[in-house]
Design a protein around this motif. Structure first.
Motif, PDB file in Angstrom:
ATOM      1  N   GLY A  17      -3.182   5.901  -0.628  1.00 14.01           N
ATOM      2  CA  GLY A  17      -4.788   6.291  -1.028  1.00 14.01           C
ATOM      3  C   GLY A  17      -5.525   5.480   0.075  1.00 14.01           C
ATOM      4  O   GLY A  17      -5.165   4.348   0.552  1.00 14.01           O
ATOM      5  N   SER A  18      -6.941   6.295   0.533  1.00 16.17           N
ATOM      6  CA  SER A  18      -7.434   5.767   1.829  1.00 16.17           C
ATOM      7  C   SER A  18      -8.582   4.561   1.083  1.00 16.17           C
ATOM      8  O   SER A  18      -9.153   4.725   0.030  1.00 16.17           O
ATOM      9  CB  SER A  18      -8.249   6.776   2.257  1.00 16.17           C
ATOM     10  N   ALA A  19      -9.170   3.867   2.113  1.00 15.49           N
ATOM     11  CA  ALA A  19      -9.732   2.780   1.419  1.00 15.49           C
ATOM     12  C   ALA A  19     -11.422   3.250   1.475  1.00 15.49           C
ATOM     13  O   ALA A  19     -12.209   2.906   0.790  1.00 15.49           O
ATOM     14  CB  ALA A  19      -9.980   1.468   2.350  1.00 15.49           C
ATOM     15  N   THR A  20     -11.633   4.511   2.162  1.00 20.75           N
ATOM     16  CA  THR A  20     -13.076   4.881   2.560  1.00 20.75           C
ATOM     17  C   THR A  20     -13.132   6.380   2.262  1.00 20.75           C
ATOM     18  O   THR A  20     -14.165   6.972   1.849  1.00 20.75           O
ATOM     19  CB  THR A  20     -13.521   4.823   3.934  1.00 20.75           C
ATOM     20  N   GLN A  21     -11.879   7.028   2.244  1.00 22.99           N
ATOM     21  CA  GLN A  21     -12.080   8.779   2.363  1.00 22.99           C
ATOM     22  C   GLN A  21     -11.535   8.929   0.874  1.00 22.99           C
ATOM     23  O   GLN A  21     -10.252   9.349   0.678  1.00 22.99           O
ATOM     24  CB  GLN A  21     -11.437   9.349   3.548  1.00 22.99           C
ATOM     25  N   PHE A  22     -12.289   8.940  -0.278  1.00 24.42           N
ATOM     26  CA  PHE A  22     -11.651   9.315  -1.407  1.00 24.42           C
ATOM     27  C   PHE A  22     -12.716  10.162  -2.458  1.00 24.42           C
ATOM     28  O   PHE A  22     -14.083   9.862  -2.129  1.00 24.42           O
ATOM     29  CB  PHE A  22     -11.375   8.038  -1.836  1.00 24.42           C
ATOM     30  N   GLY A  23     -12.474  11.014  -3.124  1.00 26.49           N
ATOM     31  CA  GLY A  23     -13.324  11.614  -4.285  1.00 26.49           C
ATOM     32  C   GLY A  23     -13.085  10.827  -5.513  1.00 26.49           C
ATOM     33  O   GLY A  23     -12.586   9.688  -5.689  1.00 26.49           O
ATOM     34  N   GLU A  24     -13.850  11.666  -6.496  1.00 30.51           N
ATOM     35  CA  GLU A  24     -13.959  10.842  -7.775  1.00 30.51           C
ATOM     36  C   GLU A  24     -12.511  10.797  -8.446  1.00 30.51           C
ATOM     37  O   GLU A  24     -12.358   9.726  -9.347  1.00 30.51           O
ATOM     38  CB  GLU A  24     -14.915  11.524  -8.572  1.00 30.51           C
ATOM     39  N   ASP A  25     -11.705  11.660  -8.188  1.00 31.01           N
ATOM     40  CA  ASP A  25     -10.257  11.526  -8.662  1.00 31.01           C
ATOM     41  C   ASP A  25      -9.660  10.091  -8.445  1.00 31.01           C
ATOM     42  O   ASP A  25      -9.078   9.450  -9.181  1.00 31.01           O
ATOM     43  CB  ASP A  25      -9.259  12.445  -8.188  1.00 31.01           C
ATOM     44  N   GLN A  26      -9.835   9.648  -6.955  1.00 28.51           N
ATOM     45  CA  GLN A  26      -9.260   8.164  -6.790  1.00 28.51           C
ATOM     46  C   GLN A  26     -10.186   7.128  -6.973  1.00 28.51           C
ATOM     47  O   GLN A  26      -9.759   6.091  -7.331  1.00 28.51           O
ATOM     48  CB  GLN A  26      -8.819   8.069  -5.332  1.00 28.51           C
ATOM     49  N   TRP A  27     -11.185   7.353  -7.269  1.00 29.05           N
ATOM     50  CA  TRP A  27     -12.274   6.135  -7.703  1.00 29.05           C
ATOM     51  C   TRP A  27     -11.811   5.871  -9.137  1.00 29.05           C
ATOM     52  O   TRP A  27     -11.609   4.788  -9.520  1.00 29.05           O
ATOM     53  CB  TRP A  27     -13.553   6.764  -7.698  1.00 29.05           C
ATOM     54  N   THR A  37     -15.531  -0.875  -0.145  1.00 30.22           N
ATOM     55  CA  THR A  37     -16.533  -0.224  -0.197  1.00 30.22           C
ATOM     56  C   THR A  37     -17.144  -0.537  -1.723  1.00 30.22           C
ATOM     57  O   THR A  37     -16.881  -1.750  -2.179  1.00 30.22           O
ATOM     58  CB  THR A  37     -16.337   1.212  -0.579  1.00 30.22           C
ATOM     59  N   VAL A  38     -18.290   0.289  -2.271  1.00 27.36           N
ATOM     60  CA  VAL A  38     -18.861  -0.311  -3.594  1.00 27.36           C
ATOM     61  C   VAL A  38     -17.700  -0.011  -4.762  1.00 27.36           C
ATOM     62  O   VAL A  38     -17.587  -0.698  -5.467  1.00 27.36           O
ATOM     63  CB  VAL A  38     -19.780   0.920  -3.894  1.00 27.36           C
TER      64      VAL A  38
END
Ligand code: AHR
Length: 531
Positions: free
Chosen positions: A288-298, A355-356
């Motif tokens: 998974g990416s450190a910065t390019q992600f949607g709520e699924d990976q959050w 990130t946050v």
């Protein structure tokens, strides 16, 4: 890209007033979008004080990997980057402010190929060695003297991980003697010749690392036997007792804890646990990416972060069988997020943005450690600078503090304070068919009687209004700090270093005997409650 007049003005304004603008955007995004997720109630049991939160739970890890040591810490005395005896000053000041209590070095997997004699004596005569764990050539400019200098400069205890994989008990014994003996021995005198008169204080010696993998691909019982041999030859040279940390399990490898505790408990002061958070749980290049992600990976990242509690609890329960008095510490010697390498960066260097989401991961993990103070006596985030969930990133002479740095800074008030149990009733954070506990919390009381309550809202979209009930304490003045961002992947960059930073928290007030809090989405909050 064509910008509208408003966007152009906004961009210009942002560039000029970066910090202010970021805070404004956070406020607007939070106020506009945040529906309430339902109300929460948190009971802080100040009437049931527990053990002190060991400061070492806020520890760090620095391995010879990527640009951590070279660039991130060590620039050399002749560098144009301002430095103290070769260690960059900007990083030093940031680490001093963080009150780093303990630092693990030199690895990791690298420890099993590190021979300490390569890193002493005149730097221009030190051998250059291939770093076969992580790539590149190590000049050995940063060795024992440089590491101990760093530890002393930032006020951290030293945690030296010795080489089991390609080392020997003799090499280990000699390194310990070199560092800690005040005698007239040849090794102690060699240290003096190399510029250090008095022995250093070494608090911990780590024996082995990930023995099921890079440490030697061993079986648990095989390692337990080998461990005992190494542990026997850790000799004490000073009154400061060197504590032995046995390389232990990762995540749910409970058989390793069982094997080590059942056979070797009396030969160790602590056992290590490693656990990394991967958004997908897939160790190939699909983490998974450190910065390019949607709520699924959050969501999946936070779900996997919460597994830490299960691992801590279950390994502790196994330890309880053999050590009911809880003399042996569980040290979470490697933890943090691990993403796919950044596109365009050295793929072996494990450099990743922060990130946050990483701030929320840090807040959840630190809350877990605070709540298990009976057994968890140390934790070391992986890693300190430029590698994995770093607290600091550098590029040439520039340095930025990541959202994770700010969480460590906010949470440092817990170091050495008395842990207080918390009972959390909060609305769940749901995504699709799944849900997670929506709020993570921990609390402590410092020696002035001030309570600190750290709260994390896992929901990226909804605020949580909550009531904090204090049992056994009363609330006087209340205040707080908040860390959040306009989006889930808000981050600090070298161009905009202050996009994510703590701000005074306005969403807290007293209400009768209780404290009322309006917890913003995707946020980490530290409350200060004076008696
Ligand atoms: O932190 C990076 C690596 O992760 C360490 O060297 C190793 O112990 C773990 O697998």
């Amino acid at each position: 890209m064509k910008l509208s007049g408003f966007s152009r003005q906004r961009t210009a304004l942002c560039a000029a007033l970066q910090g202010l603008c970021a805070a404004l955007l956070v406020f607007i995004a939070t106020a506009a979008s945040a529906q309430s997720a339902g109300t929460a109630h948190i009971l802080v049991r100040a009437d049931q004080p527990q053990a002190k939160i060991h400061p070492h739970v806020y520890g760090h890890f620095a391995e010879h990997l990527g640009r951590l040591i070279y660039d991130g810490i060590w620039v050399g005395e002749d560098s144009p980057i301002p430095n103290t005896r070769g260690i960059r000053n900007d990083v030093l000041e940031a680490l001093k402010a963080l009150k780093v209590p303990v630092l693990r070095w030199p690895g990791g997997c690298f420890a099993d190929e590190y021979h300490w004699r390569d890193g002493i004596g005149p730097r221009d005569q030190r051998p250059r060695r291939v770093n076969s764990s992580w790539g590149g050539v190590d000049t050995n400019a940063f060795g024992t003297h440089e590491f101990m200098d760093l530890a002393e400069l930032i006020g951290a205890d030293a945690y030296i991980n010795i080489n089991v994989g390609t080392g020997s008990t003799q090499e280990m014994m000699e390194w310990i003697e070199y560092m800690t003996s005040d005698s007239d021995s040849t090794l102690a005198n060699l240290r003096r010749e190399n510029g250090r008169d008095k022995p250093w204080k070494v608090a911990y010696v780590g024996i082995g690392n990930e023995m099921w993998g890079c440490g030697g691909n061993m079986a648990p019982e095989q390692w337990a036997g080998e461990y005992r041999k190494f542990a026997t030859f850790v000799k004490q040279h000073s009154d400061t007792k060197l504590q032995r940390i046995a390389a232990g399990p990762t995540d749910s490898r409970y058989d390793w804890t069982e094997a080590l505790m059942s056979s070797s408990a009396k030969h160790m002061e602590a056992l290590s646990l490693h656990y990394y958070t991967l958004p997908t749980g897939d160790w190939t290049n699909k983490k998974g990416s450190a910065t390019q992600f949607g709520e699924d990976q959050w969501f999946s990242t936070l779900a996997r972060t919460l597994e830490m509690e299960e691992y801590v609890r279950t390994h502790s329960a196994i330890m309880d069988k053999y050590d009911p008095e809880k003399k042996i510490g569980l040290m979470v010697a490697e933890w943090g997020t691990w993403y796919d390498p950044e596109p365009g960066k050295d793929q072996g260097a494990l450099y990743q943005q922060n990130t946050v989401r990483d701030a929320v991961v840090a807040g959840i993990n630190l809350n877990i450690f605070n709540r298990h103070t009976d057994r968890v006596r140390m934790a070391n985030i992986a890693q300190m600078v430029n590698v994995l969930q770093a607290v600091i990133l550098t590029e040439g002479d520039k340095m930025i503090l990541t959202p994770t740095y700010h969480v460590f800074d906010m949470y440092k008030v817990h170091q050495g304070a008395t842990a207080l149990p918390v009972e959390v009733q909060a609305p769940e954070y749901s995504f699709g068919e799944s849900s997670l506990p929506g709020v993570s919390a921990s609390a402590s009381r410092d020696d002035k009687g001030v309570l600190h309550v750290s709260l994390v809202n896992l929901d990226p979209n909804r605020r949580v209004p909550l009531t904090l009930e204090l049992r056994g304490a009363s609330a006087g003045r209340v205040s707080g700090e908040v860390l959040t961002g306009a989006t889930m992947n808000a981050m600090n960059t070298f161009e905009r270093p202050d996009t994510v930073r703590p701000a005074p928290f306005k969403g807290v007030r007293r209400s009768g005997k209780d404290v009322v809090v309006d917890l913003p989405p995707r946020a980490v909050v530290m409350l200060r409650i004076e008696p």
